[in-house]
Design a protein around this motif. Structure first.
Motif, PDB file in Angstrom:
ATOM      1  N   ASP A  51     -24.458  37.367  18.687  1.00 37.88           N
ATOM      2  CA  ASP A  51     -25.229  38.370  19.075  1.00 37.88           C
ATOM      3  C   ASP A  51     -25.595  39.462  17.978  1.00 37.88           C
ATOM      4  OD1 ASP A  51     -22.711  38.914  19.539  1.00 37.88           O
ATOM      5  OD2 ASP A  51     -22.881  39.976  21.533  1.00 37.88           O
ATOM      6  N   SER A  52     -24.276  39.633  17.105  1.00 41.90           N
ATOM      7  CA  SER A  52     -24.228  40.639  16.195  1.00 41.90           C
ATOM      8  C   SER A  52     -24.781  40.077  14.962  1.00 41.90           C
ATOM      9  CB  SER A  52     -22.648  40.950  15.989  1.00 41.90           C
ATOM     10  OG  SER A  52     -22.007  41.550  16.834  1.00 41.90           O
ATOM     11  N   ALA A  53     -24.577  38.936  14.707  1.00 40.20           N
ATOM     12  CA  ALA A  53     -25.305  38.068  13.779  1.00 40.20           C
ATOM     13  C   ALA A  53     -26.661  38.146  13.920  1.00 40.20           C
ATOM     14  CB  ALA A  53     -24.788  36.721  13.604  1.00 40.20           C
ATOM     15  N   VAL A  54     -27.290  37.857  14.981  1.00 37.74           N
ATOM     16  CA  VAL A  54     -28.583  37.526  15.021  1.00 37.74           C
ATOM     17  C   VAL A  54     -29.399  39.121  14.736  1.00 37.74           C
ATOM     18  CG1 VAL A  54     -30.427  37.683  16.752  1.00 37.74           C
ATOM     19  CG2 VAL A  54     -28.933  35.967  16.394  1.00 37.74           C
ATOM     20  N   MET A  55     -28.724  40.129  15.208  1.00 37.87           N
ATOM     21  CA  MET A  55     -29.181  41.732  15.129  1.00 37.87           C
ATOM     22  C   MET A  55     -29.119  41.851  13.711  1.00 37.87           C
ATOM     23  SD  MET A  55     -28.104  43.691  18.507  1.00 37.87           S
ATOM     24  CE  MET A  55     -26.426  43.429  18.371  1.00 37.87           C
ATOM     25  N   LEU A  56     -28.296  41.466  12.916  1.00 34.92           N
ATOM     26  CA  LEU A  56     -28.046  41.864  11.633  1.00 34.92           C
ATOM     27  C   LEU A  56     -29.207  41.034  10.650  1.00 34.92           C
ATOM     28  CD1 LEU A  56     -24.061  41.787  11.286  1.00 34.92           C
ATOM     29  CD2 LEU A  56     -25.499  43.752  10.897  1.00 34.92           C
ATOM     30  N   GLY A  57     -29.193  39.764  11.190  1.00 32.37           N
ATOM     31  CA  GLY A  57     -30.236  39.188  10.578  1.00 32.37           C
ATOM     32  C   GLY A  57     -31.703  39.522  10.691  1.00 32.37           C
ATOM     33  N   LEU A  58     -32.042  39.913  11.798  1.00 33.65           N
ATOM     34  CA  LEU A  58     -33.326  40.389  12.146  1.00 33.65           C
ATOM     35  C   LEU A  58     -33.588  41.592  11.401  1.00 33.65           C
ATOM     36  CD1 LEU A  58     -33.897  39.987  16.066  1.00 33.65           C
ATOM     37  CD2 LEU A  58     -34.980  38.916  14.059  1.00 33.65           C
ATOM     38  N   SER A  59     -32.472  42.586  11.184  1.00 37.97           N
ATOM     39  CA  SER A  59     -32.603  43.640  10.292  1.00 37.97           C
ATOM     40  C   SER A  59     -32.511  43.536   8.758  1.00 37.97           C
ATOM     41  CB  SER A  59     -31.663  44.829  10.740  1.00 37.97           C
ATOM     42  OG  SER A  59     -30.332  44.397  10.478  1.00 37.97           O
ATOM     43  N   GLY A  60     -32.453  42.309   8.519  1.00 33.79           N
ATOM     44  CA  GLY A  60     -32.556  42.173   6.912  1.00 33.79           C
ATOM     45  C   GLY A  60     -31.475  41.786   6.382  1.00 33.79           C
ATOM     46  N   ALA A  61     -30.273  41.394   6.955  1.00 27.45           N
ATOM     47  CA  ALA A  61     -28.939  41.339   6.319  1.00 27.45           C
ATOM     48  C   ALA A  61     -28.841  39.677   6.179  1.00 27.45           C
ATOM     49  CB  ALA A  61     -27.909  41.757   7.105  1.00 27.45           C
TER      50      ALA A  61
ATOM     51  N   ARG B 203     -33.414  50.560  18.648  1.00 31.10           N
ATOM     52  CA  ARG B 203     -34.477  50.434  17.656  1.00 31.10           C
ATOM     53  C   ARG B 203     -34.058  49.496  16.636  1.00 31.10           C
ATOM     54  NH1 ARG B 203     -38.918  51.464  19.737  1.00 31.10           N
ATOM     55  NH2 ARG B 203     -39.955  51.768  17.533  1.00 31.10           N
ATOM     56  N   LEU B 204     -34.610  48.634  15.872  1.00 33.26           N
ATOM     57  CA  LEU B 204     -33.995  47.701  14.814  1.00 33.26           C
ATOM     58  C   LEU B 204     -35.446  47.800  13.716  1.00 33.26           C
ATOM     59  CD1 LEU B 204     -32.757  44.260  15.540  1.00 33.26           C
ATOM     60  CD2 LEU B 204     -34.560  44.386  13.986  1.00 33.26           C
ATOM     61  N   MET B 205     -34.995  47.807  12.571  1.00 39.79           N
ATOM     62  CA  MET B 205     -36.046  47.694  11.243  1.00 39.79           C
ATOM     63  C   MET B 205     -36.025  46.256  10.982  1.00 39.79           C
ATOM     64  SD  MET B 205     -37.775  49.429   9.409  1.00 39.79           S
ATOM     65  CE  MET B 205     -37.492  51.005   9.701  1.00 39.79           C
ATOM     66  N   LEU B 206     -36.933  45.677  11.415  1.00 38.74           N
ATOM     67  CA  LEU B 206     -37.406  44.263  11.365  1.00 38.74           C
ATOM     68  C   LEU B 206     -37.446  43.984   9.850  1.00 38.74           C
ATOM     69  CD1 LEU B 206     -37.486  41.582  13.030  1.00 38.74           C
ATOM     70  CD2 LEU B 206     -39.883  41.823  12.874  1.00 38.74           C
ATOM     71  N   ALA B 207     -36.594  42.863   9.158  1.00 38.97           N
ATOM     72  CA  ALA B 207     -36.651  42.627   7.874  1.00 38.97           C
ATOM     73  C   ALA B 207     -36.870  43.913   6.945  1.00 38.97           C
ATOM     74  CB  ALA B 207     -37.978  41.627   7.617  1.00 38.97           C
ATOM     75  N   GLU B 208     -36.245  45.066   7.413  1.00 41.45           N
ATOM     76  CA  GLU B 208     -36.176  46.160   6.584  1.00 41.45           C
ATOM     77  C   GLU B 208     -37.506  46.843   6.445  1.00 41.45           C
ATOM     78  OE1 GLU B 208     -33.773  45.013   2.986  1.00 41.45           O
ATOM     79  OE2 GLU B 208     -32.071  45.733   4.161  1.00 41.45           O
ATOM     80  N   ARG B 209     -38.504  46.326   7.152  1.00 42.97           N
ATOM     81  CA  ARG B 209     -40.107  46.554   6.905  1.00 42.97           C
ATOM     82  C   ARG B 209     -40.776  47.165   7.982  1.00 42.97           C
ATOM     83  NH1 ARG B 209     -39.841  41.324   4.334  1.00 42.97           N
ATOM     84  NH2 ARG B 209     -41.575  40.528   5.680  1.00 42.97           N
ATOM     85  N   VAL B 210     -40.331  46.811   9.402  1.00 40.80           N
ATOM     86  CA  VAL B 210     -41.316  47.342  10.489  1.00 40.80           C
ATOM     87  C   VAL B 210     -40.116  47.592  11.572  1.00 40.80           C
ATOM     88  CG1 VAL B 210     -41.867  45.111  11.365  1.00 40.80           C
ATOM     89  CG2 VAL B 210     -43.160  47.092  12.129  1.00 40.80           C
ATOM     90  N   GLU B 211     -40.368  48.952  12.173  1.00 38.57           N
ATOM     91  CA  GLU B 211     -39.480  49.251  13.220  1.00 38.57           C
ATOM     92  C   GLU B 211     -39.902  48.841  14.430  1.00 38.57           C
ATOM     93  OE1 GLU B 211     -36.818  52.876  13.709  1.00 38.57           O
ATOM     94  OE2 GLU B 211     -38.700  53.569  14.870  1.00 38.57           O
ATOM     95  N   ILE B 212     -39.301  48.190  15.253  1.00 36.94           N
ATOM     96  CA  ILE B 212     -39.387  47.638  16.714  1.00 36.94           C
ATOM     97  C   ILE B 212     -38.386  48.187  17.668  1.00 36.94           C
ATOM     98  CG2 ILE B 212     -40.654  45.617  15.905  1.00 36.94           C
ATOM     99  CD1 ILE B 212     -38.034  44.156  16.771  1.00 36.94           C
ATOM    100  N   GLY B 213     -38.771  48.246  19.023  1.00 35.61           N
ATOM    101  CA  GLY B 213     -37.569  48.531  20.081  1.00 35.61           C
ATOM    102  C   GLY B 213     -37.016  47.102  20.057  1.00 35.61           C
ATOM    103  N   PHE B 214     -35.696  47.248  20.291  1.00 35.74           N
ATOM    104  CA  PHE B 214     -34.772  46.371  20.514  1.00 35.74           C
ATOM    105  C   PHE B 214     -33.518  46.725  21.288  1.00 35.74           C
ATOM    106  CE2 PHE B 214     -31.708  42.791  19.836  1.00 35.74           C
ATOM    107  CZ  PHE B 214     -32.290  41.814  19.645  1.00 35.74           C
ATOM    108  N   GLU B 215     -33.662  46.148  22.622  1.00 38.82           N
ATOM    109  CA  GLU B 215     -32.398  46.468  23.644  1.00 38.82           C
ATOM    110  C   GLU B 215     -31.868  44.983  23.996  1.00 38.82           C
ATOM    111  OE1 GLU B 215     -31.364  49.202  24.808  1.00 38.82           O
ATOM    112  OE2 GLU B 215     -33.111  50.507  24.065  1.00 38.82           O
ATOM    113  N   GLU B 216     -30.817  44.825  23.755  1.00 40.16           N
ATOM    114  CA  GLU B 216     -29.993  43.695  23.932  1.00 40.16           C
ATOM    115  C   GLU B 216     -30.172  42.985  25.353  1.00 40.16           C
ATOM    116  OE1 GLU B 216     -25.959  43.012  22.048  1.00 40.16           O
ATOM    117  OE2 GLU B 216     -26.022  44.963  21.747  1.00 40.16           O
TER     118      GLU B 216
END
Length: 468
Positions: A80-90, A112-125
């Motif tokens: 779960d942590s890895a997916v959120m980090l990857g989505l946020s550009g890590a 909130r999550l900054m998708l690929a460090e480019r666009v902010e989206i809502g993200f509730e686990e």
């Protein structure tokens, strides 16, 4: 409850490389983070790829569905942590492990999550990251589906399989095949030995010549040095860290106390101390891995302690170790790992732990023989011995955490590898069971193994030991 769909992958063509696909040492060794190559590194890479694919179109939401083993043991493996980090550009190769808690806390507290460090989206686990523990997708037991939705109602969906060692394959696409023609291709141990006999080359030299098709020789040496340095750094850091491992089992880190105890003793006249040191090296690495620290996937994170421990043994306890010997060690280990990856699998979700610690033991055994100047036949013999005595090893982590029995299992794998190497060095390379035969036996054993013993935490120690 919906019944567990068992062994669905056996009905499909598996998502793994074919026997003739070109594989590089960079595909086998990855400097990344713990605790799992298939459940942490692979999903993080998949999430990064998907985020990069859709971010420019500015989706309004992204949903993640985890299936099979990724769902069953995903929380314990930090999927779960890895997916959120990857989505946020890590990415696992570059992320600072010390900053991971900060980044995750920011996502969870803000929703909130900054998708690929480019666009902010809502993200509730609870809404956007879903675990489907009772469903296995065809193709591989480690599956994740990403769905991006856009303001105009469109959606984009991709499914990825994490096939072991941090490698990922997109569903329906098959493995990505490199447009590389290797000068010395091999897809079996027999072919590898035949090439050596025909050319007079060692296994390490064969791999090195093949790597020139990918990059200059100097870059290969630089990569090998970086892998060695990262392996030894994980040993050294593991020997300095104390405290309790994360995840709820309250497993204490033991490496520091063992290290301090060995340092305080006069071990020069105690032959058994060598094996205590080797066990310490493996223990230190896998405690680092369990804590989410930086380790080398070799060939997986769950088995990350075996090769570093045996390589440190070579450099510390054998006569006249050399930098070339260390390079030969890693190149030979890679050759053996290629065979398992091509002809079977290095995924515990497919093979059980025989496909992780067993493969690492086999790789390390052959690699040590190479570093000590053994023949190709002796290398192949050592690799076969290393696997033969790990056949049937199940993957049954308690609580889905890469801690019990995973950490100690690496110490056993390292000791077995050294034993196998010296058994082979005392022979002339002739033996009854070939490496190819034992790899095929491992594959068949993995196919026959019930799903609860393949990284699901539904069998073995995982259900017979009460969590604390």
């Amino acid at each position: 409850m919906e019944p567990l769909i068992r062994d669905r992958q056996d009905e499909q063509t598996r998502a793994r490389p074919d026997c003739h696909q070109a594989i590089s040492i960079l595909d086998l060794f990855t400097i990344g983070i713990g605790p799992s190559s298939s459940h942490t590194v692979g999903p993080m890479r998949a999430a990064w790829l998907f985020a990069d694919l859709v971010a420019d179109e500015k989706p309004v939401a992204v949903r993640v569905d985890l299936y099979g083993s990724l769902a069953l043991t995903g929380r314990g493996h930090a999927t779960d942590s890895a997916v959120m980090l990857g989505l946020s550009g890590a990415q696992p190769e570059t992320i600072d492990p010390d900053l991971i808690p900060v980044r995750l806390a920011a996502i969870r507290s803000s929703g909130r999550l900054m998708l690929a460090e480019r666009v902010e989206i809502g993200f509730e686990e609870s809404q956007h990251l879903l675990f489907h523990a009772q469903t296995f997708l065809p193709g591989h037991p480690n599956a994740v589906t990403f769905t991006a939705t856009f303001g105009d109602g469109r959606s984009v969906e991709r499914t990825y399989f994490s096939i072991g060692g941090g490698a990922i394959v997109e569903a329906g696409s098959g493995p990505v095949k490199a447009n590389i023609l290797l000068p010395r291709p091999f897809s079996s141990g027999a072919e590898l030995l035949a090439t050596g006999d025909a050319t007079g080359m060692t296994i390490a030299e064969i791999v090195r010549e093949n790597e020139i098709a990918w990059r200059p020789d100097s870059e290969t040496d630089a990569f090998l040095d970086a892998v060695r340095s990262a392996m030894f750094a994980s040993i050294d850091r593991g020997c300095r860290q104390g405290g309790i491992l994360p995840g709820g089992l309250k497993v204490p880190r033991r490496a520091r106390a063992l290290f301090e105890g060995l340092q305080a003793r006069d071990t020069a006249a105690d032959p058994s101390a060598v094996f205590e040191w080797v066990s310490l090296y493996a223990l230190a690495v896998n405690e680092e891995n369990a804590a989410g620290g930086r380790v080398v996937t070799a060939p997986t994170n769950g088995a990350a302690g075996v090769l570093p421990a045996v390589l440190r043994f070579y450099e510390t306890f054998t006569k006249d170790p050399t930098p070339k010997g260390a390079h030969d060690f890693l190149l030979t280990a890679a050759a053996i790992g290629f065979l398992y990856k091509k002809r079977a699998s290095i995924s515990a979700a497919e093979m059980g732990c025989q496909g992780e610690v067993g493969v690492a033991c086999s790789m390390a055994a052959g690699a040590l023989v190479a570093a000590l100047g053994g023949t190709n036949a002796q290398i192949e013999n050592a690799a076969e011995i290393g696997m033969e005595h790990n056949l049937g090893l199940t993957c049954d982590p308690i609580g889905g955490l890469v801690q019990i029995p995973c950490i100690e299992r690496n110490t056993m794998g390292a000791i077995k590898a050294i034993n196998a190497a010296y058994l082979a060095l005392r022979g002339d390379g002739r033996h009854i069971v070939s490496l190819d035969a034992v790899i095929e036996t491992m594959r068949q054993t993995g196919e026959d193994m019930r799903s609860q013993y393949k990284e699901t935490s539904l069998g073995g120690l995982a259900v017979n030991v009460v969590e604390c």
